[in-house]
Design a protein around this motif. Structure first.
Motif, PDB file in Angstrom:
ATOM      1  N   THR A  23       0.646  -1.210   0.198  1.00 38.41           N
ATOM      2  CA  THR A  23       0.048  -0.086  -0.146  1.00 38.41           C
ATOM      3  C   THR A  23       1.019   1.503   0.203  1.00 38.41           C
ATOM      4  OG1 THR A  23      -1.584  -1.343   1.296  1.00 38.41           O
ATOM      5  CG2 THR A  23      -1.848   1.148   1.404  1.00 38.41           C
ATOM      6  N   SER A  24       0.898   2.071  -0.546  1.00 38.39           N
ATOM      7  CA  SER A  24       2.176   3.524  -1.061  1.00 38.39           C
ATOM      8  C   SER A  24       1.095   3.965  -0.127  1.00 38.39           C
ATOM      9  CB  SER A  24       2.131   3.588  -2.591  1.00 38.39           C
ATOM     10  OG  SER A  24       2.130   4.972  -2.753  1.00 38.39           O
ATOM     11  N   SER A  25       2.219   4.683   0.635  1.00 35.43           N
ATOM     12  CA  SER A  25       1.963   5.530   1.700  1.00 35.43           C
ATOM     13  C   SER A  25       1.913   6.553   1.528  1.00 35.43           C
ATOM     14  CB  SER A  25       3.235   6.309   2.934  1.00 35.43           C
ATOM     15  OG  SER A  25       4.248   5.736   1.710  1.00 35.43           O
ATOM     16  N   HIS A  26       2.767   6.983   0.223  1.00 32.15           N
ATOM     17  CA  HIS A  26       2.238   8.428  -1.010  1.00 32.15           C
ATOM     18  C   HIS A  26       0.538   8.348  -1.705  1.00 32.15           C
ATOM     19  CE1 HIS A  26       2.564  11.808  -3.725  1.00 32.15           C
ATOM     20  NE2 HIS A  26       1.970  10.286  -4.539  1.00 32.15           N
ATOM     21  N   ALA A  27       0.348   7.007  -2.640  1.00 30.94           N
ATOM     22  CA  ALA A  27      -1.062   7.216  -2.749  1.00 30.94           C
ATOM     23  C   ALA A  27      -1.838   7.192  -1.474  1.00 30.94           C
ATOM     24  CB  ALA A  27      -1.473   6.262  -2.993  1.00 30.94           C
ATOM     25  N   ALA A  28      -1.689   6.824  -0.115  1.00 30.48           N
ATOM     26  CA  ALA A  28      -2.664   6.886   1.273  1.00 30.48           C
ATOM     27  C   ALA A  28      -2.240   8.576   1.612  1.00 30.48           C
ATOM     28  CB  ALA A  28      -2.132   5.732   2.192  1.00 30.48           C
ATOM     29  N   LYS A  29      -1.748   8.830   1.172  1.00 31.62           N
ATOM     30  CA  LYS A  29      -1.979  10.489   1.338  1.00 31.62           C
ATOM     31  C   LYS A  29      -2.359  11.118   1.274  1.00 31.62           C
ATOM     32  CE  LYS A  29      -0.402  13.635   4.521  1.00 31.62           C
ATOM     33  NZ  LYS A  29      -0.729  15.009   4.740  1.00 31.62           N
ATOM     34  N   VAL A  30      -2.305  10.799  -0.148  1.00 32.36           N
ATOM     35  CA  VAL A  30      -3.424  11.515  -1.344  1.00 32.36           C
ATOM     36  C   VAL A  30      -4.962  11.216  -0.681  1.00 32.36           C
ATOM     37  CG1 VAL A  30      -3.934  12.143  -3.436  1.00 32.36           C
ATOM     38  CG2 VAL A  30      -1.850  11.927  -3.199  1.00 32.36           C
ATOM     39  N   PHE A  31      -5.205  10.538  -0.584  1.00 36.69           N
ATOM     40  CA  PHE A  31      -6.716  10.545  -0.279  1.00 36.69           C
ATOM     41  C   PHE A  31      -6.864  10.669   0.614  1.00 36.69           C
ATOM     42  CE2 PHE A  31      -9.658   6.855   1.034  1.00 36.69           C
ATOM     43  CZ  PHE A  31     -10.542   6.260   0.658  1.00 36.69           C
ATOM     44  N   PHE A  32      -6.060  10.313   1.669  1.00 35.12           N
ATOM     45  CA  PHE A  32      -6.371  10.600   3.480  1.00 35.12           C
ATOM     46  C   PHE A  32      -6.134  12.735   2.927  1.00 35.12           C
ATOM     47  CE2 PHE A  32      -4.893  12.917   6.790  1.00 35.12           C
ATOM     48  CZ  PHE A  32      -5.014  12.350   8.241  1.00 35.12           C
ATOM     49  N   ASP A  33      -6.010  13.427   2.795  1.00 39.22           N
ATOM     50  CA  ASP A  33      -5.890  14.517   2.218  1.00 39.22           C
ATOM     51  C   ASP A  33      -7.618  15.189   1.847  1.00 39.22           C
ATOM     52  OD1 ASP A  33      -3.503  15.311   4.005  1.00 39.22           O
ATOM     53  OD2 ASP A  33      -2.419  15.441   1.888  1.00 39.22           O
ATOM     54  N   GLN A  34      -7.993  14.100   0.628  1.00 39.21           N
ATOM     55  CA  GLN A  34      -8.699  14.604   0.155  1.00 39.21           C
ATOM     56  C   GLN A  34      -9.856  14.312   0.781  1.00 39.21           C
ATOM     57  OE1 GLN A  34      -8.956  12.335  -3.360  1.00 39.21           O
ATOM     58  NE2 GLN A  34      -7.022  13.285  -4.358  1.00 39.21           N
ATOM     59  N   ILE A  35      -9.962  13.538   2.083  1.00 39.58           N
ATOM     60  CA  ILE A  35     -11.472  13.296   2.589  1.00 39.58           C
ATOM     61  C   ILE A  35     -11.581  14.409   3.796  1.00 39.58           C
ATOM     62  CG2 ILE A  35     -12.213  11.326   4.559  1.00 39.58           C
ATOM     63  CD1 ILE A  35     -10.327   9.534   3.552  1.00 39.58           C
ATOM     64  N   GLU A  36     -12.488  15.075   4.125  1.00 41.85           N
ATOM     65  CA  GLU A  36     -13.340  16.608   4.919  1.00 41.85           C
ATOM     66  C   GLU A  36     -12.788  15.643   6.424  1.00 41.85           C
ATOM     67  OE1 GLU A  36     -16.086  19.038   4.010  1.00 41.85           O
ATOM     68  OE2 GLU A  36     -15.829  18.148   1.870  1.00 41.85           O
ATOM     69  N   GLY A  37     -13.367  15.776   7.141  1.00 44.59           N
ATOM     70  CA  GLY A  37     -13.296  15.190   8.558  1.00 44.59           C
ATOM     71  C   GLY A  37     -12.268  16.025   9.608  1.00 44.59           C
TER      72      GLY A  37
END
Length: 70
Positions: A23-37
């Motif tokens: 699981t790419s930590s870079h891809a996970a961070k991009v996804f994480f940053d797109q989620i509002e919370g």
């Protein structure tokens, strides 16, 4: 998943090892940053791959205690 999950109204955490080849930590961070919370945290483990809870046990335990018990 990024098109399905855009906002979460509950605390959520991404725990990622920087050397994770599954699981790419870079891809996970991009996804994480797109989620509002309101309460979210991205935790990067610099000396881990896919299993930071095993590879950096003490740091992971300290984070769990600080986050969920204190």
């Amino acid at each position: 998943m990024p098109s399905l999950i855009t906002k979460l109204d509950l605390p959520f955490y991404f725990v990622m090892g920087d050397y994770d080849l599954m699981t790419s930590s870079h891809a996970a961070k991009v996804f994480f940053d797109q989620i509002e919370g309101n309460q979210k945290q991205f935790i990067a483990y610099k000396n881990s791959a896919h299993y930071p809870h095993y590879e950096e046990k003490q740091r992971f335990l300290d984070w769990m205690v600080d986050t969920f018990i204190k």
